[in-house]
Design a protein around this motif. Structure first.
Motif, PDB file in Angstrom:
ATOM      1  N   LEU A  65     -25.211  55.921  62.299  1.00 18.19           N
ATOM      2  CA  LEU A  65     -23.761  54.839  62.715  1.00 18.19           C
ATOM      3  C   LEU A  65     -24.037  53.337  61.742  1.00 18.19           C
ATOM      4  O   LEU A  65     -23.187  52.556  61.093  1.00 18.19           O
ATOM      5  CB  LEU A  65     -23.106  55.208  64.181  1.00 18.19           C
ATOM      6  N   HIS A  66     -24.552  52.619  62.126  1.00 20.28           N
ATOM      7  CA  HIS A  66     -25.090  51.254  61.745  1.00 20.28           C
ATOM      8  C   HIS A  66     -25.534  51.492  60.147  1.00 20.28           C
ATOM      9  O   HIS A  66     -24.660  50.250  59.869  1.00 20.28           O
ATOM     10  CB  HIS A  66     -27.067  51.080  62.328  1.00 20.28           C
ATOM     11  N   GLU A  67     -25.335  52.366  59.542  1.00 18.44           N
ATOM     12  CA  GLU A  67     -25.678  52.128  58.394  1.00 18.44           C
ATOM     13  C   GLU A  67     -24.380  52.183  57.454  1.00 18.44           C
ATOM     14  O   GLU A  67     -23.748  51.861  56.772  1.00 18.44           O
ATOM     15  CB  GLU A  67     -26.486  53.245  57.721  1.00 18.44           C
ATOM     16  N   MET A  68     -23.750  53.079  57.694  1.00 22.79           N
ATOM     17  CA  MET A  68     -21.760  53.578  57.724  1.00 22.79           C
ATOM     18  C   MET A  68     -21.269  52.067  57.913  1.00 22.79           C
ATOM     19  O   MET A  68     -20.218  51.038  57.342  1.00 22.79           O
ATOM     20  CB  MET A  68     -21.185  54.426  58.135  1.00 22.79           C
ATOM     21  N   LEU A  69     -21.284  51.606  59.353  1.00 18.06           N
ATOM     22  CA  LEU A  69     -20.987  50.499  59.215  1.00 18.06           C
ATOM     23  C   LEU A  69     -21.695  48.950  58.569  1.00 18.06           C
ATOM     24  O   LEU A  69     -21.237  47.735  58.247  1.00 18.06           O
ATOM     25  CB  LEU A  69     -21.165  49.268  61.050  1.00 18.06           C
ATOM     26  N   GLU A  70     -22.590  48.867  57.690  1.00 15.08           N
ATOM     27  CA  GLU A  70     -22.761  48.293  57.039  1.00 15.08           C
ATOM     28  C   GLU A  70     -22.201  48.209  55.624  1.00 15.08           C
ATOM     29  O   GLU A  70     -21.901  47.286  54.357  1.00 15.08           O
ATOM     30  CB  GLU A  70     -24.474  48.645  56.399  1.00 15.08           C
ATOM     31  N   ILE A  71     -21.855  49.560  55.657  1.00 17.85           N
ATOM     32  CA  ILE A  71     -20.469  49.569  54.306  1.00 17.85           C
ATOM     33  C   ILE A  71     -19.082  48.466  54.598  1.00 17.85           C
ATOM     34  O   ILE A  71     -18.220  48.451  55.642  1.00 17.85           O
ATOM     35  CB  ILE A  71     -20.423  51.331  54.146  1.00 17.85           C
ATOM     36  N   PRO A  72     -19.109  47.428  53.379  1.00 17.73           N
ATOM     37  CA  PRO A  72     -17.751  46.978  53.759  1.00 17.73           C
ATOM     38  C   PRO A  72     -16.599  47.832  54.373  1.00 17.73           C
ATOM     39  O   PRO A  72     -16.556  48.604  53.097  1.00 17.73           O
ATOM     40  CB  PRO A  72     -17.398  45.935  52.161  1.00 17.73           C
ATOM     41  N   VAL A 105     -19.599  56.352  50.931  1.00 18.61           N
ATOM     42  CA  VAL A 105     -20.214  56.767  52.006  1.00 18.61           C
ATOM     43  C   VAL A 105     -20.414  59.060  51.198  1.00 18.61           C
ATOM     44  O   VAL A 105     -19.878  59.063  50.206  1.00 18.61           O
ATOM     45  CB  VAL A 105     -18.812  57.298  52.757  1.00 18.61           C
ATOM     46  N   PRO A 106     -21.648  59.405  51.543  1.00 19.50           N
ATOM     47  CA  PRO A 106     -21.860  60.626  51.450  1.00 19.50           C
ATOM     48  C   PRO A 106     -20.741  61.963  51.501  1.00 19.50           C
ATOM     49  O   PRO A 106     -20.206  61.690  52.322  1.00 19.50           O
ATOM     50  CB  PRO A 106     -23.287  60.480  52.104  1.00 19.50           C
ATOM     51  N   PRO A 107     -21.258  62.778  51.031  1.00 14.45           N
ATOM     52  CA  PRO A 107     -19.433  63.783  51.166  1.00 14.45           C
ATOM     53  C   PRO A 107     -20.154  64.624  52.582  1.00 14.45           C
ATOM     54  O   PRO A 107     -19.492  65.211  53.113  1.00 14.45           O
ATOM     55  CB  PRO A 107     -19.544  64.304  50.190  1.00 14.45           C
ATOM     56  N   LYS A 108     -21.538  64.485  53.188  1.00 14.84           N
ATOM     57  CA  LYS A 108     -22.143  64.944  54.602  1.00 14.84           C
ATOM     58  C   LYS A 108     -23.065  64.720  54.732  1.00 14.84           C
ATOM     59  O   LYS A 108     -24.083  63.624  54.135  1.00 14.84           O
ATOM     60  CB  LYS A 108     -23.403  66.808  54.390  1.00 14.84           C
ATOM     61  N   ILE A 109     -23.284  64.106  56.425  1.00 15.82           N
ATOM     62  CA  ILE A 109     -24.793  63.833  57.014  1.00 15.82           C
ATOM     63  C   ILE A 109     -24.842  64.803  57.337  1.00 15.82           C
ATOM     64  O   ILE A 109     -24.115  65.595  58.664  1.00 15.82           O
ATOM     65  CB  ILE A 109     -24.270  62.813  57.629  1.00 15.82           C
ATOM     66  N   GLU A 110     -25.903  64.876  57.938  1.00 16.12           N
ATOM     67  CA  GLU A 110     -27.027  65.891  58.421  1.00 16.12           C
ATOM     68  C   GLU A 110     -26.218  67.623  58.719  1.00 16.12           C
ATOM     69  O   GLU A 110     -26.423  67.900  59.247  1.00 16.12           O
ATOM     70  CB  GLU A 110     -27.390  65.577  59.187  1.00 16.12           C
ATOM     71  N   GLY A 111     -25.520  67.747  56.931  1.00 15.59           N
ATOM     72  CA  GLY A 111     -24.987  69.308  57.094  1.00 15.59           C
ATOM     73  C   GLY A 111     -23.250  68.910  57.755  1.00 15.59           C
ATOM     74  O   GLY A 111     -22.346  69.968  56.781  1.00 15.59           O
TER      75      GLY A 111
END
Length: 127
Positions: A65-72, A105-111
């Protein structure tokens, strides 16, 4: 309805719902009680597995969540169940910013699949 009637109905319903395990536990095997109680537990193995999977998905969401929230323009990341598939839903502030965020954003997160969509605008937004 009077509280004592509610309590009586609750006790009667509970007594009918709880299986009689006293007859199934051998008297010479007190350690067998735990396995019998687990077998007669109101939660099935499927329910327990679903709860474990839900906790696992929430753990993955919390880790990223933290790394996603860093994306503008990203305002949240939720968990969505669609056609019995788990999808992480990355929510963006405006529809116009969705393509920009999709590139980052990556197409998958941990599968798990990831989708990017705009947060639905509620009443009074933009006034």
């Amino acid at each position: 309805m009077k509280p004592r009637y509610v309590a009586t109905l609750a006790l009667v319903g509970w007594s009918l719902w709880i299986p009689s395990i006293g007859k199934t536990i051998p008297k010479d095997c007190p350690s067998c009680a735990a396995s019998v109680i687990a077998q007669n537990s109101p939660q099935s193995a499927d329910t327990q597995a679903a709860e474990a999977e839900a906790q696992s998905m929430e753990d993955v969401r919390q880790r990223h969540l933290h790394e996603m929230l860093e994306i503008p323009h990203v305002v949240n990341m939720g968990i969505e169940l669609r056609d019995s598939e788990v999808i992480f839903d990355v929510q963006v502030d405006k529809e116009a910013n969705v393509p920009q965020v999709e590139r980052v954003v990556p197409p998958k997160i941990e599968g798990y699949d990831v989708e990017v969509e705009a947060v639905p605008a509620g009443p009074g937004v933009g006034y």
